[in-house]
Design a protein around this motif. Structure first.
Motif, PDB file in Angstrom:
ATOM      1  N   TYR A  48       0.654  -1.057   0.063  1.00  0.00           N
ATOM      2  CA  TYR A  48       0.582   0.007  -0.138  1.00  0.00           C
ATOM      3  C   TYR A  48       0.843   0.829  -0.085  1.00  0.00           C
ATOM      4  O   TYR A  48       0.226   2.120  -0.328  1.00  0.00           O
ATOM      5  N   LEU A  49       1.788   1.178   1.004  1.00  0.00           N
ATOM      6  CA  LEU A  49       2.927   2.432   0.869  1.00  0.00           C
ATOM      7  C   LEU A  49       3.664   2.524  -0.232  1.00  0.00           C
ATOM      8  O   LEU A  49       3.678   4.433  -1.028  1.00  0.00           O
ATOM      9  N   MET A  50       3.652   1.566  -1.261  1.00  0.00           N
ATOM     10  CA  MET A  50       4.481   1.820  -2.549  1.00  0.00           C
ATOM     11  C   MET A  50       3.908   2.158  -2.964  1.00  0.00           C
ATOM     12  O   MET A  50       3.960   2.845  -4.297  1.00  0.00           O
ATOM     13  N   VAL A  51       2.351   1.681  -2.990  1.00  0.00           N
ATOM     14  CA  VAL A  51       1.011   2.045  -4.375  1.00  0.00           C
ATOM     15  C   VAL A  51       1.393   3.565  -4.001  1.00  0.00           C
ATOM     16  O   VAL A  51       1.010   4.431  -5.299  1.00  0.00           O
ATOM     17  N   LEU A  52       0.751   4.257  -3.177  1.00  0.00           N
ATOM     18  CA  LEU A  52       0.644   5.529  -2.809  1.00  0.00           C
ATOM     19  C   LEU A  52       2.003   6.675  -3.400  1.00  0.00           C
ATOM     20  O   LEU A  52       1.655   7.280  -4.130  1.00  0.00           O
ATOM     21  N   LEU A  53       3.385   5.904  -2.565  1.00  0.00           N
ATOM     22  CA  LEU A  53       4.567   6.391  -2.632  1.00  0.00           C
ATOM     23  C   LEU A  53       4.625   6.851  -4.699  1.00  0.00           C
ATOM     24  O   LEU A  53       4.879   7.695  -5.212  1.00  0.00           O
ATOM     25  N   GLY A  54       4.460   5.494  -5.333  1.00  0.00           N
ATOM     26  CA  GLY A  54       4.484   5.517  -6.768  1.00  0.00           C
ATOM     27  C   GLY A  54       3.568   6.410  -7.997  1.00  0.00           C
ATOM     28  O   GLY A  54       3.805   7.242  -8.027  1.00  0.00           O
TER      29      GLY A  54
ATOM     30  N   ALA B 203      -3.678  -4.953  -5.366  1.00  0.00           N
ATOM     31  CA  ALA B 203      -1.940  -4.239  -4.665  1.00  0.00           C
ATOM     32  C   ALA B 203      -0.784  -4.138  -5.976  1.00  0.00           C
ATOM     33  O   ALA B 203      -0.267  -2.869  -6.215  1.00  0.00           O
ATOM     34  N   VAL B 204      -0.783  -5.150  -6.313  1.00  0.00           N
ATOM     35  CA  VAL B 204       0.202  -5.775  -7.498  1.00  0.00           C
ATOM     36  C   VAL B 204       0.513  -4.719  -8.451  1.00  0.00           C
ATOM     37  O   VAL B 204       1.014  -4.062  -8.722  1.00  0.00           O
ATOM     38  N   ILE B 205      -0.587  -4.555  -9.489  1.00  0.00           N
ATOM     39  CA  ILE B 205      -0.880  -3.746 -10.744  1.00  0.00           C
ATOM     40  C   ILE B 205      -0.693  -2.349 -10.335  1.00  0.00           C
ATOM     41  O   ILE B 205      -0.066  -1.646 -11.085  1.00  0.00           O
ATOM     42  N   PRO B 206      -1.512  -1.782  -9.545  1.00  0.00           N
ATOM     43  CA  PRO B 206      -1.478  -0.073  -9.369  1.00  0.00           C
ATOM     44  C   PRO B 206       0.321  -0.238  -8.116  1.00  0.00           C
ATOM     45  O   PRO B 206       0.251   1.324  -8.996  1.00  0.00           O
ATOM     46  N   MET B 207       0.401  -1.225  -8.206  1.00  0.00           N
ATOM     47  CA  MET B 207       1.896  -0.177  -7.468  1.00  0.00           C
ATOM     48  C   MET B 207       3.117  -0.850  -9.325  1.00  0.00           C
ATOM     49  O   MET B 207       4.055   0.220  -8.814  1.00  0.00           O
ATOM     50  N   LEU B 208       2.821  -1.481  -9.429  1.00  0.00           N
ATOM     51  CA  LEU B 208       3.325  -1.691 -11.234  1.00  0.00           C
ATOM     52  C   LEU B 208       3.889  -0.577 -12.012  1.00  0.00           C
ATOM     53  O   LEU B 208       3.855  -0.461 -12.495  1.00  0.00           O
ATOM     54  N   ASN B 209       2.218  -0.474 -12.199  1.00  0.00           N
ATOM     55  CA  ASN B 209       1.751   0.642 -13.191  1.00  0.00           C
ATOM     56  C   ASN B 209       3.023   1.859 -13.385  1.00  0.00           C
ATOM     57  O   ASN B 209       3.513   1.952 -14.293  1.00  0.00           O
ATOM     58  N   PRO B 210       3.055   3.154 -12.152  1.00  0.00           N
ATOM     59  CA  PRO B 210       3.760   3.874 -12.123  1.00  0.00           C
ATOM     60  C   PRO B 210       5.572   3.359 -12.559  1.00  0.00           C
ATOM     61  O   PRO B 210       6.211   3.897 -13.384  1.00  0.00           O
ATOM     62  N   LEU B 211       5.685   1.776 -11.943  1.00  0.00           N
ATOM     63  CA  LEU B 211       7.216   1.202 -12.927  1.00  0.00           C
ATOM     64  C   LEU B 211       6.938   1.272 -14.329  1.00  0.00           C
ATOM     65  O   LEU B 211       8.158   2.110 -15.347  1.00  0.00           O
TER      66      LEU B 211
END
Length: 311
Positions: A35-41, A280-288
């Motif tokens: 969650y923190l990586m989703v928010l940060l990214g 969680a994983v896809i929203p975290m990966l999209n910015p990357l």
């Protein structure tokens, strides 16, 4: 209120991953990190696009909206999941469960339409480059974005109305990570055929319309790429679409795996893992995905970091 066997269901109990108490501490750390990586990214992506004039283009306008939706999508599910892991279970009122279901459907449906708009944007950029600036002006793209949100809202209203018009039996334990359709259907009693049929039709409409627009856009894009004589030109043009194609494949592939499989092929624990992937994983990966494959984003990030160092 839904009624089952004469009992009014006033609340639902989310079990999440509490069926594996030995893993709760580890899962709490993992999902908090997600969650923190989703928010940060995603918030970093929004800020980067907002503060760099060079990224004030139609493509990055839509990418900023995607980052916003990803934050909202994850926030609908992950904080509640963290509460469940800390307390052992989460008690949601009937209204809270319906609200979570509505918001999840709204952001998910809007995400589908937005990915379709991003495909259209790439089609115009590749197939009609001379007209791109005049076609994708602020007013038309704002209308397109508004249409995506209205479409998502309509689907959320219809899907939530159909789902929560069901009658629920005495068991109100949802063995899932949030109030989603499959576990709610498991708790329903009586004849649910009509509601399930309507829900399926709404879902098919959103997914098929979005995928049709994406596929048609990319058929024209592929044709345009094949007409480029230079290999380097073809590679450069294709690279402008690669990030979006990866995001589309991840999102729609996961949704198809989750909702299109036969009931006989489904496993509850498997569904939980898949749901974590798309919330969680896809929203975290999209910015990357969009930053690592995009020179403009990397250049803007370098300039922003340089400004921060100087200040």
């Amino acid at each position: 209120m839904a009624i089952g066997n004469g009992t009014i269901v006033k609340e639902f109990i989310l079990l999440g991953f509490t069926t594996h108490p030995e893993l709760e501490s580890l899962l709490l750390i993992v999902f908090l990190a997600f969650y923190l990586m989703v928010l940060l990214g995603n918030l970093s992506m929004i800020t980067l696009i907002w503060t760099n004039p060079g990224l004030h283009t139609p493509m990055y306008f839509l990418l900023r909206q995607l980052a916003f939706l990803d934050v909202c999508f994850s926030t609908t599910v992950l904080p509640q999941l963290l509460v469940t892991l800390v307390s052992g279970r989460a008690v949601l009122s009937y209204e809270q469960c319906a609200t979570q279901f509505f918001m999840f459907t709204f952001f998910g449906s809007t995400d589908c339409y937005l990915l379709a708009l991003m495909a259209y944007d790439r089609y115009v950029a590749v197939c009609q480059p001379l007209l791109y600036v005049t076609i994708m002006t602020p007013k038309p793209r704002l209308k397109l974005l508004t249409g995506a949100y209205i479409g998502g809202l309509a689907n959320a209203i219809l899907r939530t109305s159909c789902t929560f018009s069901l009658s629920f039996c005495d068991d109100n334990h949802i063995n899932f990570i949030f109030c989603d359709l499959p576990p709610l259907l498991e708790l329903s009693c009586g004849d649910t055929f009509l509601q399930e049929l309507l829900i399926l039709l709404f879902a098919c409409f959103v997914i098929l319309v979005s995928l049709a627009m994406i596929l048609v856009s990319y058929l024209f894009i592929i044709r345009a790429i094949l007409q480029i004589h230079s290999a380097s030109g073809r590679a450069k043009t294709f690279s402008t679409c690669a990030s979006h194609m990866a995001a589309v494949g991840l999102f729609f592939g996961t949704l198809a795996f989750m909702y299109v499989r036969n009931k006989s092929e489904k496993s509850l624990e498997e569904d939980k893992v898949v749901s974590v992937f798309y919330t969680a994983v896809i929203p975290m990966l999209n910015p990357l995905i969009y930053s690592l494959r995009n020179k403009e984003v990397k250049e803007a990030l370098k300039k922003t970091l340089s400004r921060l160092k100087l200040s």
